[in-house]
Design a protein around this motif. Structure first.
Motif, PDB file in Angstrom:
ATOM      1  N   TYR A   1       0.827  -1.213   0.000  1.00  0.00           N
ATOM      2  CA  TYR A   1       0.000   0.000   0.000  1.00  0.00           C
ATOM      3  C   TYR A   1       0.855   1.254   0.000  1.00  0.00           C
ATOM      4  N   GLU A   2       1.900   1.233   0.807  1.00  0.00           N
ATOM      5  CA  GLU A   2       2.771   2.413   0.849  1.00  0.00           C
ATOM      6  C   GLU A   2       3.379   2.674  -0.519  1.00  0.00           C
ATOM      7  N   ALA A   3       3.740   1.573  -1.187  1.00  0.00           N
ATOM      8  CA  ALA A   3       4.312   1.717  -2.530  1.00  0.00           C
ATOM      9  C   ALA A   3       3.290   2.342  -3.475  1.00  0.00           C
ATOM     10  N   ILE A   4       2.063   1.842  -3.416  1.00  0.00           N
ATOM     11  CA  ILE A   4       1.002   2.375  -4.289  1.00  0.00           C
ATOM     12  C   ILE A   4       0.781   3.857  -3.994  1.00  0.00           C
ATOM     13  N   GLU A   5       0.684   4.148  -2.706  1.00  0.00           N
ATOM     14  CA  GLU A   5       0.410   5.513  -2.259  1.00  0.00           C
ATOM     15  C   GLU A   5       1.415   6.489  -2.861  1.00  0.00           C
ATOM     16  N   TYR A   6       2.679   6.093  -2.873  1.00  0.00           N
ATOM     17  CA  TYR A   6       3.709   6.990  -3.385  1.00  0.00           C
ATOM     18  C   TYR A   6       3.757   7.002  -4.915  1.00  0.00           C
ATOM     19  N   ALA A   7       3.659   5.797  -5.513  1.00  0.00           N
ATOM     20  CA  ALA A   7       3.978   5.696  -6.944  1.00  0.00           C
ATOM     21  C   ALA A   7       2.799   6.001  -7.865  1.00  0.00           C
ATOM     22  N   VAL A   8       1.586   5.687  -7.414  1.00  0.00           N
ATOM     23  CA  VAL A   8       0.433   5.823  -8.314  1.00  0.00           C
ATOM     24  C   VAL A   8      -0.328   7.103  -7.965  1.00  0.00           C
ATOM     25  N   ARG A   9      -0.149   8.120  -8.808  1.00  0.00           N
ATOM     26  CA  ARG A   9      -0.698   9.423  -8.427  1.00  0.00           C
ATOM     27  C   ARG A   9      -1.916   9.821  -9.243  1.00  0.00           C
TER      28      ARG A   9
ATOM     29  N   GLU B   1      -6.112   9.068  -8.847  1.00  0.00           N
ATOM     30  CA  GLU B   1      -7.046   8.446  -7.900  1.00  0.00           C
ATOM     31  C   GLU B   1      -7.781   7.246  -8.482  1.00  0.00           C
ATOM     32  N   GLU B   2      -8.183   7.381  -9.730  1.00  0.00           N
ATOM     33  CA  GLU B   2      -8.965   6.300 -10.338  1.00  0.00           C
ATOM     34  C   GLU B   2      -8.112   5.041 -10.507  1.00  0.00           C
ATOM     35  N   ILE B   3      -6.900   5.254 -11.022  1.00  0.00           N
ATOM     36  CA  ILE B   3      -5.981   4.124 -11.237  1.00  0.00           C
ATOM     37  C   ILE B   3      -5.586   3.526  -9.881  1.00  0.00           C
ATOM     38  N   LYS B   4      -5.407   4.410  -8.918  1.00  0.00           N
ATOM     39  CA  LYS B   4      -5.019   3.954  -7.583  1.00  0.00           C
ATOM     40  C   LYS B   4      -6.110   3.054  -6.990  1.00  0.00           C
ATOM     41  N   ALA B   5      -7.362   3.486  -7.099  1.00  0.00           N
ATOM     42  CA  ALA B   5      -8.461   2.705  -6.526  1.00  0.00           C
ATOM     43  C   ALA B   5      -8.500   1.307  -7.136  1.00  0.00           C
ATOM     44  N   LYS B   6      -8.257   1.241  -8.439  1.00  0.00           N
ATOM     45  CA  LYS B   6      -8.291  -0.054  -9.124  1.00  0.00           C
ATOM     46  C   LYS B   6      -7.182  -0.975  -8.619  1.00  0.00           C
ATOM     47  N   VAL B   7      -5.974  -0.416  -8.521  1.00  0.00           N
ATOM     48  CA  VAL B   7      -4.855  -1.279  -8.143  1.00  0.00           C
ATOM     49  C   VAL B   7      -4.952  -1.666  -6.662  1.00  0.00           C
ATOM     50  N   ILE B   8      -5.556  -0.798  -5.867  1.00  0.00           N
ATOM     51  CA  ILE B   8      -5.757  -1.175  -4.465  1.00  0.00           C
ATOM     52  C   ILE B   8      -6.718  -2.358  -4.382  1.00  0.00           C
ATOM     53  N   SER B   9      -7.754  -2.333  -5.210  1.00  0.00           N
ATOM     54  CA  SER B   9      -8.703  -3.448  -5.102  1.00  0.00           C
ATOM     55  C   SER B   9      -8.063  -4.745  -5.614  1.00  0.00           C
ATOM     56  N   THR B  10      -7.211  -4.655  -6.625  1.00  0.00           N
ATOM     57  CA  THR B  10      -6.481  -5.851  -7.079  1.00  0.00           C
ATOM     58  C   THR B  10      -5.589  -6.373  -5.953  1.00  0.00           C
ATOM     59  N   THR B  11      -4.891  -5.455  -5.284  1.00  0.00           N
ATOM     60  CA  THR B  11      -3.985  -5.837  -4.207  1.00  0.00           C
ATOM     61  C   THR B  11      -4.754  -6.514  -3.073  1.00  0.00           C
ATOM     62  N   GLU B  12      -5.894  -5.933  -2.729  1.00  0.00           N
ATOM     63  CA  GLU B  12      -6.711  -6.524  -1.657  1.00  0.00           C
ATOM     64  C   GLU B  12      -7.152  -7.935  -2.007  1.00  0.00           C
TER      65      GLU B  12
ATOM     66  N   LEU C   1       1.831  -9.460  -6.862  1.00  0.00           N
ATOM     67  CA  LEU C   1       1.449  -8.196  -6.225  1.00  0.00           C
ATOM     68  C   LEU C   1       2.113  -6.993  -6.894  1.00  0.00           C
ATOM     69  N   ILE C   2       3.377  -7.154  -7.265  1.00  0.00           N
ATOM     70  CA  ILE C   2       4.104  -5.979  -7.765  1.00  0.00           C
ATOM     71  C   ILE C   2       3.755  -5.633  -9.219  1.00  0.00           C
ATOM     72  N   ALA C   3       3.476  -6.647 -10.042  1.00  0.00           N
ATOM     73  CA  ALA C   3       3.251  -6.349 -11.474  1.00  0.00           C
ATOM     74  C   ALA C   3       2.102  -5.354 -11.687  1.00  0.00           C
ATOM     75  N   PRO C   4       0.953  -5.551 -11.031  1.00  0.00           N
ATOM     76  CA  PRO C   4      -0.121  -4.560 -11.223  1.00  0.00           C
ATOM     77  C   PRO C   4       0.263  -3.175 -10.699  1.00  0.00           C
ATOM     78  N   ILE C   5       1.122  -3.133  -9.686  1.00  0.00           N
ATOM     79  CA  ILE C   5       1.513  -1.826  -9.129  1.00  0.00           C
ATOM     80  C   ILE C   5       2.419  -1.085 -10.111  1.00  0.00           C
ATOM     81  N   LEU C   6       3.392  -1.789 -10.668  1.00  0.00           N
ATOM     82  CA  LEU C   6       4.267  -1.131 -11.647  1.00  0.00           C
ATOM     83  C   LEU C   6       3.466  -0.723 -12.884  1.00  0.00           C
ATOM     84  N   SER C   7       2.555  -1.592 -13.296  1.00  0.00           N
ATOM     85  CA  SER C   7       1.737  -1.283 -14.462  1.00  0.00           C
ATOM     86  C   SER C   7       0.861  -0.055 -14.198  1.00  0.00           C
ATOM     87  N   ALA C   8       0.272   0.005 -13.003  1.00  0.00           N
ATOM     88  CA  ALA C   8      -0.564   1.164 -12.646  1.00  0.00           C
ATOM     89  C   ALA C   8       0.280   2.434 -12.592  1.00  0.00           C
ATOM     90  N   THR C   9       1.511   2.303 -12.125  1.00  0.00           N
ATOM     91  CA  THR C   9       2.400   3.467 -12.065  1.00  0.00           C
ATOM     92  C   THR C   9       2.662   3.984 -13.480  1.00  0.00           C
TER      93      THR C   9
END
Ligand code: ASP
Ligand code: MG
Length: 462
Positions: free
Chosen positions: A76-84, A86-97, A131-139
């Protein structure tokens, strides 16, 4: 150009670094087709292995909750910093969850069953990359680079069922090509593929062995006929020796596939040992680049450099190893040899080097010190009055690598005279017919000194 780029470990240690990597992809995607391979955030794979074993050995619901919370925090901390966005962030958070929920269920399952198979272990460790692939992709998406996240299986990396050390099955290149090429040429998007993991024909997740993301990158590159593979690391390239041991070591600008493979076998932690196989056959160069110094040219691994005449190009040191000796008289040597290696293979002992006296009375096997007890135990039971087994602990293995050694007389002489002048005792020596390397064993107290002496002797440093 078509480039397969791999990021992992410290390069994706936190949100700041992930954003940095995404910006590198953005910079190089200008005019190029890029496929990204990513491996788990640093420390995550080890943590998952530990968690799997803990759930199996000492099941505790509290522990699982704590572990999942830790993983959640890190990602989550990674997402919070890297994905700026809101819409993309919400999506990747739900994938992570969703992924963490799945992981929690699997860990519970292991606890209840009290059973951990290699198959379930692969499933558990795969979460690091998944876990990381969707985060990098969202970034990437959030900085304006079109991207899609895929698992190794989605990308077509189909493997056998040798969990923990799976190999791609024949025909896999066609599958990969059919799945990824349209993304590059038609959709013009950047696929972010999980490194390290593949899928068996029944859909189960497999892994390619520790450090396997390099291998993922080269498999994809071979399948897609990429122009280059770029492995982003935290160092400027492959060095003449680990600077931890030899402070004046320097970066090697070009090195052949063969030389790089010898070095990784002998403990230089540059590459997954099989990573060069797919690209060697297609002559695709592999560049080692520094994520934190991207303008430095790095090291190119490729066949063009096969003709270089450097006699000794690099040295590696395995600081902690051990030897098991099998000796005796009056037995069928070939039969004992095959039994010895079969047992070591069954115990998954990694054999670093072997030497055998020509009188056929002695076989010395060098193994990693972590495997020494296991190797000794399994071979000890061969003792029968004629065969004797003993061990030597605390030795170091030094390997001098260079394709110019083949056919150059006097290289071994030079190495061993230098060691002799410096009063370093050599316990064991081996050189295969390929003549790409000369390896020797010394007492572990002499290891660093030995590597420095040889490094100086061949003027490898600055
Ligand atoms: N995450 C995996 C490992 O730690 C794969 C890799 O790093 O390449 O082994
Ligand atoms: Mg890793």
């Amino acid at each position: 150009m078509r480039i397969v780029m791999k990021f992992g470990g410290v390069s994706v240690k936190d949100g700041k670094n992930i954003l940095h990597c995404a910006n590198l992809v953005k910079k190089f995607s200008e005019g190029n087709e890029i496929v990204v391979v990513v491996s788990a955030m640093s420390g995550v794979t080890d943590a998952l292995i530990k968690a799997a074993n803990k759930c199996y050995a000492e099941p505790s619901a509290g522990y699982i909750k704590m572990f999942i919370a830790e993983m959640m925090k890190k990602h989550y901390e990674a997402i919070e910093y890297a994905v700026r966005n809101e819409e993309i962030k919400a999506k990747v958070i739900s994938t992570t969850e969703r992924l963490l929920d799945e992981l929690e269920k699997v860990l519970r399952g292991i606890s209840y069953l009290g059973e951990l198979t290699r198959r379930s272990e692969d499933y558990i460790v795969s979460f690091g990359e998944r876990l990381i692939a969707p985060i990098l992709s969202a970034t990437l998406l959030s900085i304006g680079v079109d991207s899609v996240a895929l698992t190794g299986g989605d990308a077509g990396i189909l493997t056998d069922k040798n969990y923990g050390r799976a190999k791609p099955i024949p025909g896999v290149y066609n599958t990969i090509k059919s799945r990824l090429e349209p993304l590059l040429t038609i959709k013009k998007t950047v696929p972010v593929v999980t490194g390290f993991i593949g899928a068996a024909d029944d859909g189960s997740i497999t892994t390619l062995g520790r450090g396997g993301s390099d291998f993922t990158a080269t498999i994809l590159a071979a399948a897609l006929d990429a122009d280059e593979v770029w492995l982003w690391k935290e160092v400027d390239g492959i060095m003449t020796c680990d600077p931890k041991y030899v402070p004046n070591a320097k970066v090697i600008p070009e090195i052949s596939y063969q030389e790089a493979m010898e070095l990784s076998h002998f403990g230089a932690k540059i590459l997954h040992p099989r990573a060069l196989e797919p690209v060697m056959r297609k002559n695709i160069p592999v560049r080692i680049k520094n994520t934190f110094n991207p303008d430095s040219p790095g090291t190119v691994i490729g066949s063009r450099t096969e003709e270089t005449t450097d006699i000794v190009k690099a040295l590696s040191l395995i600081a902690n190893a051990g030897i098991v000796n099998v000796s005796g008289a009056g037995f069928d040597f070939a039969e004992i040899m095959s039994e010895v290696f079969r047992r070591l293979a069954d115990e998954k002992v990694n054999v670093i080097m072997v030497a055998q006296s020509s009188s056929e009375l002695n076989l010395s096997i060098v193994v990693d010190s972590r495997d020494l007890e296991k190797a000794y135990r399994t071979l000890k039971s061969l003792e029968n009055g004629t065969i004797m087994v003993d061990k030597i602990s605390d030795v170091a293995v030094i390997s001098a690598v260079g394709s110019g050694m083949a056919g150059t007389p006097g290289v071994a002489g030079k190495i061993f005279s230098a060691l002799g002048r410096n009063k370093i005792n050599v316990i064991m020596i081996s050189q295969s017919c390929s003549e790409y390397n000369v390896s020797f064993v010394v007492n572990s107290n002499d290891g660093v000194n030995a590597v420095r002496v040889v490094h100086d002797e061949f003027h490898l440093g600055n």
